[in-house]
Design an enzyme around this catalytic site. Structure first.
Site, PDB file in Angstrom:
ATOM      1  N   PHE A 113       0.854  -1.188   0.000  1.00 40.03           N
ATOM      2  CA  PHE A 113       0.000   0.000   0.000  1.00 40.03           C
ATOM      3  C   PHE A 113       0.894   1.244   0.000  1.00 40.03           C
ATOM      4  O   PHE A 113       1.856   1.320   0.767  1.00 40.03           O
ATOM      5  CB  PHE A 113      -0.880  -0.033   1.254  1.00 40.03           C
ATOM      6  CG  PHE A 113      -1.976   0.987   1.263  1.00 40.03           C
ATOM      7  CD1 PHE A 113      -3.102   0.825   0.474  1.00 40.03           C
ATOM      8  CD2 PHE A 113      -1.892   2.103   2.081  1.00 40.03           C
ATOM      9  CE1 PHE A 113      -4.124   1.769   0.497  1.00 40.03           C
ATOM     10  CE2 PHE A 113      -2.909   3.046   2.112  1.00 40.03           C
ATOM     11  CZ  PHE A 113      -4.026   2.880   1.315  1.00 40.03           C
ATOM     12  N   ASP A 184       2.628  -6.002   7.719  1.00 38.64           N
ATOM     13  CA  ASP A 184       1.432  -5.182   7.806  1.00 38.64           C
ATOM     14  C   ASP A 184       0.233  -6.110   7.608  1.00 38.64           C
ATOM     15  O   ASP A 184       0.106  -6.771   6.564  1.00 38.64           O
ATOM     16  CB  ASP A 184       1.471  -4.085   6.727  1.00 38.64           C
ATOM     17  CG  ASP A 184       0.346  -3.079   6.916  1.00 38.64           C
ATOM     18  OD1 ASP A 184      -0.747  -3.497   7.375  1.00 38.64           O
ATOM     19  OD2 ASP A 184       0.540  -1.897   6.592  1.00 38.64           O
ATOM     20  N   TYR A 209     -10.251  -0.673  11.512  1.00 44.54           N
ATOM     21  CA  TYR A 209     -11.512  -0.229  10.896  1.00 44.54           C
ATOM     22  C   TYR A 209     -11.888  -1.047   9.664  1.00 44.54           C
ATOM     23  O   TYR A 209     -12.954  -0.857   9.109  1.00 44.54           O
ATOM     24  CB  TYR A 209     -11.461   1.271  10.544  1.00 44.54           C
ATOM     25  CG  TYR A 209     -10.258   1.673   9.714  1.00 44.54           C
ATOM     26  CD1 TYR A 209     -10.215   1.446   8.348  1.00 44.54           C
ATOM     27  CD2 TYR A 209      -9.154   2.273  10.311  1.00 44.54           C
ATOM     28  CE1 TYR A 209      -9.110   1.793   7.592  1.00 44.54           C
ATOM     29  CE2 TYR A 209      -8.032   2.630   9.573  1.00 44.54           C
ATOM     30  CZ  TYR A 209      -8.022   2.383   8.218  1.00 44.54           C
ATOM     31  OH  TYR A 209      -6.910   2.726   7.477  1.00 44.54           O
ATOM     32  N   LYS A 210     -11.001  -1.947   9.235  1.00 48.72           N
ATOM     33  CA  LYS A 210     -11.318  -2.776   8.062  1.00 48.72           C
ATOM     34  C   LYS A 210     -12.057  -4.028   8.547  1.00 48.72           C
ATOM     35  O   LYS A 210     -13.165  -3.921   9.049  1.00 48.72           O
ATOM     36  CB  LYS A 210     -10.042  -3.079   7.277  1.00 48.72           C
ATOM     37  CG  LYS A 210      -9.479  -1.823   6.605  1.00 48.72           C
ATOM     38  CD  LYS A 210      -8.147  -2.043   5.916  1.00 48.72           C
ATOM     39  CE  LYS A 210      -7.648  -0.727   5.293  1.00 48.72           C
ATOM     40  NZ  LYS A 210      -6.227  -0.755   4.963  1.00 48.72           N
ATOM     41  N   ARG A 356     -13.222  -4.583  -6.470  1.00 46.53           N
ATOM     42  CA  ARG A 356     -12.784  -5.307  -5.286  1.00 46.53           C
ATOM     43  C   ARG A 356     -13.978  -5.649  -4.403  1.00 46.53           C
ATOM     44  O   ARG A 356     -14.835  -4.792  -4.160  1.00 46.53           O
ATOM     45  CB  ARG A 356     -11.823  -4.368  -4.561  1.00 46.53           C
ATOM     46  CG  ARG A 356     -11.011  -4.961  -3.485  1.00 46.53           C
ATOM     47  CD  ARG A 356      -9.915  -3.981  -3.092  1.00 46.53           C
ATOM     48  NE  ARG A 356     -10.464  -2.865  -2.328  1.00 46.53           N
ATOM     49  CZ  ARG A 356      -9.802  -2.222  -1.359  1.00 46.53           C
ATOM     50  NH1 ARG A 356      -8.581  -2.593  -1.053  1.00 46.53           N
ATOM     51  NH2 ARG A 356     -10.349  -1.221  -0.721  1.00 46.53           N
TER      52      ARG A 356
HETATM   53  C1  LIG Z   1      -5.602   0.606   4.834  1.00 44.18           C
HETATM   54  C2  LIG Z   1      -4.123   0.591   4.839  1.00 44.18           C
HETATM   55  C3  LIG Z   1      -3.387   1.658   5.370  1.00 44.18           C
HETATM   56  C4  LIG Z   1      -4.075   2.891   5.878  1.00 44.18           C
HETATM   57  O1  LIG Z   1      -3.334   3.554   6.851  1.00 44.18           O
HETATM   58  P1  LIG Z   1      -4.032   4.615   7.806  1.00 44.18           P
HETATM   59  O2  LIG Z   1      -2.881   5.320   8.443  1.00 44.18           O
HETATM   60  O3  LIG Z   1      -4.887   3.860   8.761  1.00 44.18           O
HETATM   61  O4  LIG Z   1      -4.859   5.522   6.960  1.00 44.18           O
HETATM   62  C5  LIG Z   1      -1.998   1.541   5.425  1.00 44.18           C
HETATM   63  N1  LIG Z   1      -1.375   0.442   4.955  1.00 44.18           N
HETATM   64  C6  LIG Z   1      -2.047  -0.600   4.419  1.00 44.18           C
HETATM   65  C7  LIG Z   1      -1.319  -1.796   3.923  1.00 44.18           C
HETATM   66  C8  LIG Z   1      -3.443  -0.540   4.331  1.00 44.18           C
HETATM   67  O5  LIG Z   1      -4.124  -1.540   3.768  1.00 44.18           O
END
Ligand SMILES: *Cc1c(COP(=O)(O)O)cnc(C)c1O
Length: 397
Positions: A113, A184, A209-210, A356
């Site tokens: 990400f 992660d 939150y996911k 998705r």
């Molecule tokens: C959703 C996601 C994020 C989002 O980070 P936030 O700081 O919570 O906005 C970061 N890394 C990955 C791999 C994600 O899937």
């Protein structure tokens, strides 16, 4: 055994909606409203400042951290909540680099990400530019784990395709060359059983939150393996990670263990909402979740293939090689998702062409999956996406 009809009844989902976007934002636990009401009125309202002690706000990051710890296979006392995932990536990465001062390479992959990559780039700048962020294709990660690597920084599940890395295998490879492994778990925690302890991860981070359904803005979590927990020096050294926050000493001294990864004041209202989601998670047996996830995903892939054979599966065909999402490639994917949302089947779109769909048995039934596949078939075969209205991009896709 898990009663998924019972877990489903504990979430609020708008009537007639099939929600396939829990990989982005989980739905609201029904208990969240009353719990937030209570936290606002009885705790914040009536207890005022005494709520930190009386309502246990201050201990909540560690207490909820341990409840998430069970879902990711962490040893008790090694997971804590706070901040956002991006911040936790930074913290964990800085801690890992400090443990390998003679090495200068952070290894990641092009499926990661972007925020994780940006955090690494910013950290490298802050450290004087002496490190290198090496980004390879996901399938080349294993071969790229060499003696130069200080830490592998990988997201277990690719946010676009759902492709899943073999965490224990790549971690073992990293350790075999003396590197550390930072995982992660953004799309892993709550998606399928994770075993950070058995898989020997050095650091793990993720958001709540996911798939964990903690609500928009719910805090992230960080795990530090027991062998590092008393050694790491947090780069973001805040007062709540201090050994004696209320001694107000001018110099930082880390708190024992994972508590040092705390930074500042925790988000009390968000943690209250998250707690109601964890009450549902306490009823879930992770192997049962996995079995049900696989059954629903296989059904979805088969039925989409039948109703919309022109959609190309972007996720691995082997359920063990993907997370709890199924993605398809379609050039007009963005507009197709808008057309689906209008028909109350909610998925999302990731550029350039990924449709998705998050698949979780916590609140999705086999009937929901059939309805979604059939609506996807209608939208694609009748070209319902083909209107200017659905092509107009919103800020959040
Ligand atoms: C959703 C996601 C994020 C989002 O980070 P936030 O700081 O919570 O906005 C970061 N890394 C990955 C791999 C994600 O899937």
């Amino acid at each position: 055994m898990t009663d998924f009809a019972a877990t489903r009844s504990q979430f609020h989902l708008p009537d007639g909606t099939v929600y396939l976007d829990g990989n982005s934002l989980g739905p609201m636990p029904r208990a969240a409203r009353a719990r937030l009401d209570q936290t606002i009125a009885a705790e914040w309202g009536d207890m005022l400042i005494t709520g930190w002690n009386k309502a246990g706000w201050m201990d909540q990051p560690a207490r909820l951290g341990d409840r998430i710890g069970r879902l990711i296979g962490a040893e008790p006392g090694h997971t804590v909540l706070g901040d956002t995932l991006s911040v936790k990536v930074y913290q964990a990465l800085a801690a890992a680099l400090a443990l390998r001062p003679e090495r200068k390479v952070i290894l990641s992959d092009s499926g990661n990400f972007p925020s994780d990559l940006y955090m690494a780039q910013g950290l490298i700048r802050a450290m004087g530019g002496t490190h290198e962020l090496r980004i390879v294709a996901p399938e080349e990660v294993e071969a790229a784990i060499t003696y130069e690597v200080a830490v592998t920084m990988l997201t277990e599940v690719d946010y676009r395709t759902g492709r899943r890395h073999d965490m224990p295998h790549l971690t073992a490879k990293a350790h075999s060359v003396g590197a550390l492994a930072l995982w992660d778990l953004a799309h892993s925690a709550g998606a399928f059983p994770v075993d950070v302890s058995g898989g020997k991860a050095d650091f793990a981070v993720g958001c709540t939150y996911k798939f964990l359904n903690g609500g928009p803005g719910a805090p992230a979590f960080i795990y530090v393996a027991p062998e590092h927990a008393e050694v790491v020096e947090p780069a973001l050294a805040g007062w709540l990670g201090h050994d004696a926050p209320f001694a107000f000493e001018p110099a930082y001294r880390p708190a024992p263990g994972i508590a040092r990864m705390r930074v500042g004041t925790p988000p009390v209202l968000q943690m209250a909402a998250l707690e109601t989601a964890l009450d549902v998670w306490d009823q879930v047996d992770m192997p049962a979740l996995d079995e049900a996830r696989i059954a629903l995903s296989e059904q979805f892939i088969a039925e989409v293939a039948q109703h919309a054979p022109m959609l190309e599966l972007a996720s691995p065909r082997d359920p063990a090689a993907r997370g709890a999402q199924v993605s398809f490639r379609f050039t007009e994917g963005y507009a197709a998702i808008q057309a689906l949302i209008a028909r109350r089947v909610i998925g999302d779109f990731r550029a350039p062409d990924i449709m998705r769909f998050g698949i979780t048995p916590l609140y999705l039934s086999s009937e929901d999956i059939s309805r979604a596949a059939s609506e996807i078939g209608t939208v694609i075969s009748e070209r319902l996406w083909d209107t200017p209205e659905y092509r107009r991009k919103a800020a959040v896709t």
